[in-house]
Design a protein around this motif. Structure first.
Motif, PDB file in Angstrom:
ATOM      1  N   PRO A 123       0.872  -1.364   0.115  1.00  0.00           N
ATOM      2  CA  PRO A 123       0.160  -0.139   0.035  1.00  0.00           C
ATOM      3  C   PRO A 123       0.793   1.247   0.013  1.00  0.00           C
ATOM      4  O   PRO A 123       0.198   2.192  -0.563  1.00  0.00           O
ATOM      5  CB  PRO A 123      -0.669  -0.283   1.170  1.00  0.00           C
ATOM      6  CG  PRO A 123      -0.166  -1.054   2.146  1.00  0.00           C
ATOM      7  CD  PRO A 123       0.466  -1.913   1.147  1.00  0.00           C
ATOM      8  N   VAL A 124       1.945   1.395   0.379  1.00  0.00           N
ATOM      9  CA  VAL A 124       2.709   2.557   0.508  1.00  0.00           C
ATOM     10  C   VAL A 124       3.187   2.758  -0.908  1.00  0.00           C
ATOM     11  O   VAL A 124       3.525   3.940  -1.091  1.00  0.00           O
ATOM     12  CB  VAL A 124       4.021   2.209   1.249  1.00  0.00           C
ATOM     13  CG1 VAL A 124       4.985   1.181   0.690  1.00  0.00           C
ATOM     14  CG2 VAL A 124       4.744   3.474   1.593  1.00  0.00           C
ATOM     15  N   ALA A 156       1.442   1.386  -4.085  1.00  0.00           N
ATOM     16  CA  ALA A 156       0.511   1.400  -4.822  1.00  0.00           C
ATOM     17  C   ALA A 156      -0.622   2.647  -4.386  1.00  0.00           C
ATOM     18  O   ALA A 156      -1.928   2.349  -3.773  1.00  0.00           O
ATOM     19  CB  ALA A 156      -0.371   0.207  -4.763  1.00  0.00           C
ATOM     20  N   THR A 157      -0.548   3.799  -4.896  1.00  0.00           N
ATOM     21  CA  THR A 157      -1.107   4.775  -4.360  1.00  0.00           C
ATOM     22  C   THR A 157      -1.754   5.458  -5.786  1.00  0.00           C
ATOM     23  O   THR A 157      -1.091   5.739  -6.693  1.00  0.00           O
ATOM     24  CB  THR A 157      -0.561   5.929  -3.700  1.00  0.00           C
ATOM     25  OG1 THR A 157       0.588   6.292  -4.355  1.00  0.00           O
ATOM     26  CG2 THR A 157       0.099   5.083  -2.296  1.00  0.00           C
ATOM     27  N   ARG A 158      -2.818   6.356  -5.618  1.00  0.00           N
ATOM     28  CA  ARG A 158      -3.377   7.076  -6.772  1.00  0.00           C
ATOM     29  C   ARG A 158      -2.428   8.273  -7.196  1.00  0.00           C
ATOM     30  O   ARG A 158      -2.318   8.281  -8.192  1.00  0.00           O
ATOM     31  CB  ARG A 158      -4.652   7.679  -6.137  1.00  0.00           C
ATOM     32  CG  ARG A 158      -5.386   8.879  -7.206  1.00  0.00           C
ATOM     33  CD  ARG A 158      -5.350   8.243  -8.689  1.00  0.00           C
ATOM     34  NE  ARG A 158      -6.218   7.077  -8.731  1.00  0.00           N
ATOM     35  CZ  ARG A 158      -6.642   6.330 -10.109  1.00  0.00           C
ATOM     36  NH1 ARG A 158      -5.773   6.700 -11.017  1.00  0.00           N
ATOM     37  NH2 ARG A 158      -7.358   5.390  -9.986  1.00  0.00           N
ATOM     38  N   GLU A 159      -1.711   8.844  -6.095  1.00  0.00           N
ATOM     39  CA  GLU A 159      -0.653   9.966  -6.348  1.00  0.00           C
ATOM     40  C   GLU A 159       0.622   9.790  -7.211  1.00  0.00           C
ATOM     41  O   GLU A 159       0.970  10.371  -8.057  1.00  0.00           O
ATOM     42  CB  GLU A 159      -0.367  10.338  -5.036  1.00  0.00           C
ATOM     43  CG  GLU A 159      -1.394  11.144  -4.300  1.00  0.00           C
ATOM     44  CD  GLU A 159      -2.357  10.135  -3.588  1.00  0.00           C
ATOM     45  OE1 GLU A 159      -3.532  10.634  -3.288  1.00  0.00           O
ATOM     46  OE2 GLU A 159      -2.120   9.032  -3.380  1.00  0.00           O
ATOM     47  N   ARG A 160       0.833   8.262  -7.165  1.00  0.00           N
ATOM     48  CA  ARG A 160       2.136   7.942  -8.015  1.00  0.00           C
ATOM     49  C   ARG A 160       1.488   7.249  -9.186  1.00  0.00           C
ATOM     50  O   ARG A 160       2.437   7.114 -10.149  1.00  0.00           O
ATOM     51  CB  ARG A 160       2.722   6.508  -7.076  1.00  0.00           C
ATOM     52  CG  ARG A 160       3.424   7.096  -5.573  1.00  0.00           C
ATOM     53  CD  ARG A 160       4.198   5.892  -5.251  1.00  0.00           C
ATOM     54  NE  ARG A 160       5.347   5.897  -5.848  1.00  0.00           N
ATOM     55  CZ  ARG A 160       6.053   4.629  -6.568  1.00  0.00           C
ATOM     56  NH1 ARG A 160       5.390   3.595  -6.305  1.00  0.00           N
ATOM     57  NH2 ARG A 160       7.017   4.642  -7.297  1.00  0.00           N
ATOM     58  N   VAL A 166      -6.049   1.699  -9.291  1.00  0.00           N
ATOM     59  CA  VAL A 166      -4.888   1.382  -8.725  1.00  0.00           C
ATOM     60  C   VAL A 166      -5.424   0.089  -7.523  1.00  0.00           C
ATOM     61  O   VAL A 166      -6.120   0.725  -6.791  1.00  0.00           O
ATOM     62  CB  VAL A 166      -4.194   2.382  -7.928  1.00  0.00           C
ATOM     63  CG1 VAL A 166      -2.784   1.730  -7.195  1.00  0.00           C
ATOM     64  CG2 VAL A 166      -3.699   3.306  -9.011  1.00  0.00           C
ATOM     65  N   VAL A 225      -4.859  -2.488  -4.508  1.00  0.00           N
ATOM     66  CA  VAL A 225      -3.817  -2.881  -3.434  1.00  0.00           C
ATOM     67  C   VAL A 225      -4.208  -4.199  -2.937  1.00  0.00           C
ATOM     68  O   VAL A 225      -5.221  -4.411  -2.588  1.00  0.00           O
ATOM     69  CB  VAL A 225      -3.678  -2.017  -2.116  1.00  0.00           C
ATOM     70  CG1 VAL A 225      -2.782  -2.511  -1.309  1.00  0.00           C
ATOM     71  CG2 VAL A 225      -3.260  -0.604  -2.572  1.00  0.00           C
TER      72      VAL A 225
END
Length: 369
Positions: A230-231, A233-237, A244, A246
């Motif tokens: 989860p760290v 796999a984020t929408r921001e990345r 996205v 997780v």
């Protein structure tokens, strides 16, 4: 056009059959209010059915539609950002749309095409409507078994249908005079596909995946990024991905296969460089016959070791032959963006059955049939 099709058939095929103006969004940019293909019809008494912008430009389009009904000449209108200093209608959302407006006659040929479209939609059969953006538009229906009879556009239309994309192809200033003539004319044509959008599932949450997710989105694919961490796999990345997820990739794929969300237009690219993710994910994928493309990033040494592990997990040689690894064409690049281009190029080449050779070394037509 799916939403207004019953009304279109009712007006054209009723006892009081009469022509209508069909308005369709053929291109968008920015924060457009409706998607490509959004449609509305306008009758001779200015009755409006459907919407192309949610109310922003419909009144202006009614005026255009009545003019098209009167003279029969199709036009393309463009609407951009609303400007309080400009009396012309605009979009408050800040986007831009191009709308094609054409007169639809209640002829047996056009009614037959629309009825065939309705039958395909009811049966969930992939189908596309290809219509030239000329003064007097020509319509053709394309299915997986038939293509429009334009020698320079048939493959383009088939590709749009195969990947579930809608949009404009061809060039300006080409009139369709003889569809069977072997010329270089590629009339500017709007293709509206009614088929599942091609999918790109990317396993991993790294820089290579970020670059490929952006490129896949640009190619009109529905992009899914899957990673159990989860760290990362984020929408921001991954702002260009449609979703996205997780979770463990092999479990996600198993659920998608079970729910029949995977098909011949689904491409899977495993890019984690971690055997605890790679092996179970690839085993799940290659043991299913539903994927259109399965690839895995890595060196030849990594690929050989991964194949050995897959065999140990019960994958047979026929199943293993579905795996494309090392992934990508040999373009000589190394950066995430360059690797993404190499992978996207392979996806395109394999979809078309193309040799991926330099065009200047070949001969004959550039546009494949």
């Amino acid at each position: 056009m799916r939403d207004i099709l019953p009304d279109l058939l009712a007006v054209l095929g009723g006892a009081d059959a009469r022509p209508v103006a069909l308005c369709r969004v053929i291109a968008t940019s920015g924060s457009a209010p409706r998607e490509i293909g959004a449609s509305m019809i306008v009758t001779e008494d200015a009755t409006v059915i459907g919407s192309v912008s949610g109310g922003c430009v419909e009144s202006a389009l009614v005026h255009t539609a009545l003019q098209v009904l009167a003279d029969g000449v199709a036009v393309v209108e463009q609407f951009g950002i609303e400007d309080p200093r400009d009396p012309a209608p605009g979009l408050t959302c800040g986007g831009q749309i191009d709308v094609a407006v054409e007169r639809i006659e209640p002829t047996p040929e056009r009614l037959g095409q629309l009825q065939r479209l309705a039958e395909a939609l009811a049966a969930d059969e992939p189908i596309a409507v290809a219509s030239t953006l000329t003064a007097l538009p020509e319509w053709y229906l394309a299915t997986e078994a038939s293509r429009p009879p334009w020698r320079r556009l048939d493959h383009d239309v088939a590709d749009m249908l195969a990947t579930g994309r809608s949009g404009v192809i061809g060039i300006d200033d080409c009139e369709v005079t003889d569809p069977d003539a072997a010329t270089d004319d590629r009339p500017r044509t709007f293709v509206q596909s009614f088929a599942p959008t091609a999918r790109l599932i990317l396993v991993g949450a790294n820089d290579f995946v970020r670059s490929l997710s952006s490129l896949g989105s640009m190619l009109g694919m529905r992009v899914t990024v899957v990673d159990a961490r989860p760290v990362f796999a984020t929408r921001e990345r991954f702002p260009d991905a449609d979703e996205v997820i997780v979770g463990w990739p092999d479990r996600y794929l198993a659920e998608q296969i079970r729910d029949r969300q995977i098909g011949s237009t689904t491409a899977l690219c495993v890019m984690t460089h971690d055997t605890k993710f790679d092996v179970p994910t690839l085993r799940t994928a290659v043991q299913s016959s539903t994927f259109g493309f399965i690839g895995a990033l890595g060196s030849r040494r990594t690929a050989a070791d991964r194949n050995r592990r897959l065999r140990d997990e019960g994958v047979d040689e026929e199943q293993l032959s579905r795996l494309r690894s090392p992934l990508g064409l040999d373009l000589g690049g190394h950066t995430p963006a360059e690797v993404a281009v190499a992978i996207a190029a392979q996806l395109i080449a394999e979809r078309h059955g193309a040799p991926a050779e330099p065009l200047y070394e070949g001969a004959g037509p550039i546009h494949r049939r």
